[in-house]
Design a protein around this motif. Structure first.
Motif, PDB file in Angstrom:
ATOM      1  N   ALA A 193      43.506  70.697  38.924  1.00  0.00           N
ATOM      2  CA  ALA A 193      44.005  71.976  38.932  1.00  0.00           C
ATOM      3  C   ALA A 193      42.611  72.930  39.279  1.00  0.00           C
ATOM      4  O   ALA A 193      42.802  73.867  40.216  1.00  0.00           O
ATOM      5  CB  ALA A 193      44.362  72.290  37.667  1.00  0.00           C
ATOM      6  N   GLU A 194      41.694  72.468  39.013  1.00  0.00           N
ATOM      7  CA  GLU A 194      40.322  73.470  39.436  1.00  0.00           C
ATOM      8  C   GLU A 194      40.153  73.123  40.973  1.00  0.00           C
ATOM      9  O   GLU A 194      39.797  74.260  41.627  1.00  0.00           O
ATOM     10  CB  GLU A 194      39.134  72.962  38.492  1.00  0.00           C
ATOM     11  N   MET A 195      40.242  72.044  41.406  1.00  0.00           N
ATOM     12  CA  MET A 195      40.364  71.729  42.778  1.00  0.00           C
ATOM     13  C   MET A 195      41.216  72.665  43.572  1.00  0.00           C
ATOM     14  O   MET A 195      41.012  73.115  44.683  1.00  0.00           O
ATOM     15  CB  MET A 195      40.060  70.233  42.996  1.00  0.00           C
ATOM     16  N   GLN A 196      42.456  72.548  43.088  1.00  0.00           N
ATOM     17  CA  GLN A 196      43.618  73.318  43.828  1.00  0.00           C
ATOM     18  C   GLN A 196      43.039  74.809  43.712  1.00  0.00           C
ATOM     19  O   GLN A 196      43.244  75.423  44.734  1.00  0.00           O
ATOM     20  CB  GLN A 196      44.830  72.998  43.202  1.00  0.00           C
ATOM     21  N   VAL A 197      42.790  75.257  42.517  1.00  0.00           N
ATOM     22  CA  VAL A 197      42.441  76.609  42.508  1.00  0.00           C
ATOM     23  C   VAL A 197      41.402  77.066  43.362  1.00  0.00           C
ATOM     24  O   VAL A 197      41.284  78.191  44.004  1.00  0.00           O
ATOM     25  CB  VAL A 197      41.959  77.038  41.082  1.00  0.00           C
ATOM     26  N   GLU A 198      40.375  76.045  43.450  1.00  0.00           N
ATOM     27  CA  GLU A 198      39.037  76.574  44.322  1.00  0.00           C
ATOM     28  C   GLU A 198      39.522  76.243  45.873  1.00  0.00           C
ATOM     29  O   GLU A 198      39.120  77.114  46.708  1.00  0.00           O
ATOM     30  CB  GLU A 198      38.007  75.457  43.944  1.00  0.00           C
ATOM     31  N   LEU A 199      40.420  75.317  45.961  1.00  0.00           N
ATOM     32  CA  LEU A 199      40.636  75.111  47.539  1.00  0.00           C
ATOM     33  C   LEU A 199      41.347  76.148  47.836  1.00  0.00           C
ATOM     34  O   LEU A 199      41.347  76.906  48.973  1.00  0.00           O
ATOM     35  CB  LEU A 199      41.562  73.837  47.637  1.00  0.00           C
ATOM     36  N   ILE A 200      42.561  76.950  46.951  1.00  0.00           N
ATOM     37  CA  ILE A 200      43.242  77.968  47.417  1.00  0.00           C
ATOM     38  C   ILE A 200      42.366  79.074  47.562  1.00  0.00           C
ATOM     39  O   ILE A 200      42.578  79.655  48.391  1.00  0.00           O
ATOM     40  CB  ILE A 200      44.405  78.056  46.165  1.00  0.00           C
ATOM     41  N   LYS A 201      41.412  79.300  46.553  1.00  0.00           N
ATOM     42  CA  LYS A 201      40.620  80.336  46.736  1.00  0.00           C
ATOM     43  C   LYS A 201      39.748  80.277  48.235  1.00  0.00           C
ATOM     44  O   LYS A 201      39.757  81.448  48.652  1.00  0.00           O
ATOM     45  CB  LYS A 201      39.759  80.339  45.412  1.00  0.00           C
ATOM     46  N   LYS A 202      39.294  79.246  48.404  1.00  0.00           N
ATOM     47  CA  LYS A 202      38.536  79.018  49.732  1.00  0.00           C
ATOM     48  C   LYS A 202      39.308  79.164  50.875  1.00  0.00           C
ATOM     49  O   LYS A 202      39.045  79.682  51.842  1.00  0.00           O
ATOM     50  CB  LYS A 202      37.835  77.669  49.416  1.00  0.00           C
ATOM     51  N   GLN A 203      40.567  78.715  50.573  1.00  0.00           N
ATOM     52  CA  GLN A 203      41.421  79.069  51.840  1.00  0.00           C
ATOM     53  C   GLN A 203      41.963  80.319  51.963  1.00  0.00           C
ATOM     54  O   GLN A 203      41.922  80.784  52.858  1.00  0.00           O
ATOM     55  CB  GLN A 203      42.802  78.191  51.471  1.00  0.00           C
ATOM     56  N   ARG A 204      41.970  81.152  50.951  1.00  0.00           N
ATOM     57  CA  ARG A 204      42.050  82.502  50.961  1.00  0.00           C
ATOM     58  C   ARG A 204      41.089  83.170  51.717  1.00  0.00           C
ATOM     59  O   ARG A 204      41.220  84.058  52.317  1.00  0.00           O
ATOM     60  CB  ARG A 204      42.787  82.998  49.478  1.00  0.00           C
TER      61      ARG A 204
END
Length: 414
Positions: free
Chosen positions: A208-219
């Motif tokens: 979940a943290e990785m997804q959040v971070e990836l989404i954040k970085k993606q955004r």
């Protein structure tokens, strides 16, 4: 008197005689003894009795006389009674008082009988003693058998008791071992479930943290890319500004990639640490726990890799879209910035060379050819990325020439 076996014996007997009871007996007695004295009458009866007694003794052996006196007395009374009845008399009783001889024959018979009796008595005593001993031996043997049987029964009872006790202790030990095994298994299952749940929770948290971070970085990357594109579109007329915008976008992209790699490295390190802890915990439980934890870890890692791949693919798509939206000046600026690194990576084999000795006149041309080949390989690498440097240079030169012509025309018009 002589007996049948020619042994002279003396027989003493007592007889009681009376006149018969019938009238005939009385008449006969009166006729016989009338006018005679009592002594004469007794002598006549005595002679009859003695005669018959002597005759009967002659028909019997001494042993018979001694052994069967009743027969002897009966024979005398029978024969003498007939003659006495002719005299009107009858025998009331006749008793043999004694039988003896002068040669001690009767005594010898007695001794023989005594010896026989004694022998028989001794044999009887011996037989009785033998029987007693046999019975005693049999009784002793029976007693010994009974004692042995009792001892055997006691030993068997003790053995059965010991076996029963051993079986009971064995059953108790088995029951205790089974209870302990069940308890250990339950504890192991609980530990396994806890470890699996903990690993899954950590994996889920990490994912979940990785997804959040990836989404954040993606955004952030999207925003930065959009910002760079916006700036590139705004400054498209000015090549320098566009190049600076492209450079800024490249720097921002590189920083975003660096931050993304850092976040991924941290997430992967956390995932590896959680997996290592779960694996260390699972080593203490059964093989099923290891398989389950490994399966859960594999699924989590596969999901993380899938999400990472999706994120990277999406980032690459964004980059491709951004590059499509870039003008040739921005692409050329990006290519010129990347080209040194690409050429350095391609020609890394030359960097490991300390010194080069040239023999012959063609050595320098060969080294130059190697450098040109490295440059060509670097340009080919950029070409695979969609950056055709020669084409971009030609386009850029044509645009510059067109701009200069327009400026010249403008000045002429002024």
């Amino acid at each position: 008197m002589l007996s049948k076996d020619k042994i002279p014996v003396t027989v003493e007997a007592t007889a009681m005689i009376k006149v018969g009871s019938t009238l005939q007996d009385i008449a006969t007695a009166a006729e016989q003894f009338l006018g005679k004295r009592d002594e004469q009458r007794d002598a006549m009866a005595d002679q009859v009795l003695r005669g018959h007694l002597r005759a009967i003794v002659g028909t019997m052996t001494v042993s018979e006389l001694i052994e069967d006196r009743n027969k002897f007395s009966g024979e005398v009374q029978g024969q003498a009674g007939t003659d006495l009845s002719k005299m009107g008399l009858s025998i009331v009783s006749f008793v043999i008082n004694d039988i003896r001889d002068d040669q001690n024959y009767i005594k010898a018979l007695g001794a023989k009988e005594v010896a026989r009796v004694q022998q028989e008595a001794a044999i009887a005593v011996a037989n009785a003693d033998k029987e007693t001993r046999i019975q005693k031996a049999a009784a002793d043997q029976d007693a010994q058998k009974a004692e042995a049987l009792a001892a055997t029964q006691v030993a068997n009872a003790q053995k059965e008791k010991a076996i029963s006790l051993a079986h009971y202790e064995q059953e108790q030990s088995i029951a205790a071992a089974e209870a302990k095994a069940q308890a250990d298994q339950a504890q192991a299952s609980a530990d396994q479930a806890y470890a699996i749940q903990e690993a899954i929770s950590k994996k889920e948290t990490t994912e979940a943290e990785m997804q959040v971070e990836l989404i954040k970085k993606q955004r952030e990357t999207d925003l930065e890319t959009q910002e760079v594109l916006r700036k590139a579109q705004e400054n498209e007329a000015n090549v320098v500004k566009a190049a600076e915008a492209a450079k800024a976008a490249q720097i921002a992209k590189a920083e975003a990639d660096a931050r993304e790699r850092e976040v991924r490295a941290q997430a992967e390190a956390a995932a590896i640490e959680a997996t290592a802890k779960a694996t260390a915990k699972q080593r203490e439980v059964t093989a099923l726990a290891e398989a389950t934890a490994i399966e859960a870890t594999g699924k989590a890692e596969a999901e993380a890799i899938r999400l990472k791949g999706l994120a990277e693919a999406e980032a690459i798509d964004k980059k491709a879209e951004a590059m499509l939206k870039m003008n040739d000046a921005a692409k050329l600026n990006m290519a010129l910035e990347i080209l040194p690194d690409v050429v350095a990576s391609v020609s890394s084999n030359l960097q490991a060379v300390d010194s080069i000795n040239i023999y012959g006149g063609e050595g320098s041309s060969k080294i130059l050819g190697m450098s040109q080949e490295s440059l060509k390989q670097g340009l080919d690498v950029l070409g695979t990325m969609g950056l055709d440097v020669p084409d971009l240079l030609n386009n850029f030169s044509n645009r510059v020439t067109s701009s200069e012509k327009l400026e010249t025309v403008g000045k002429i018009n002024e």
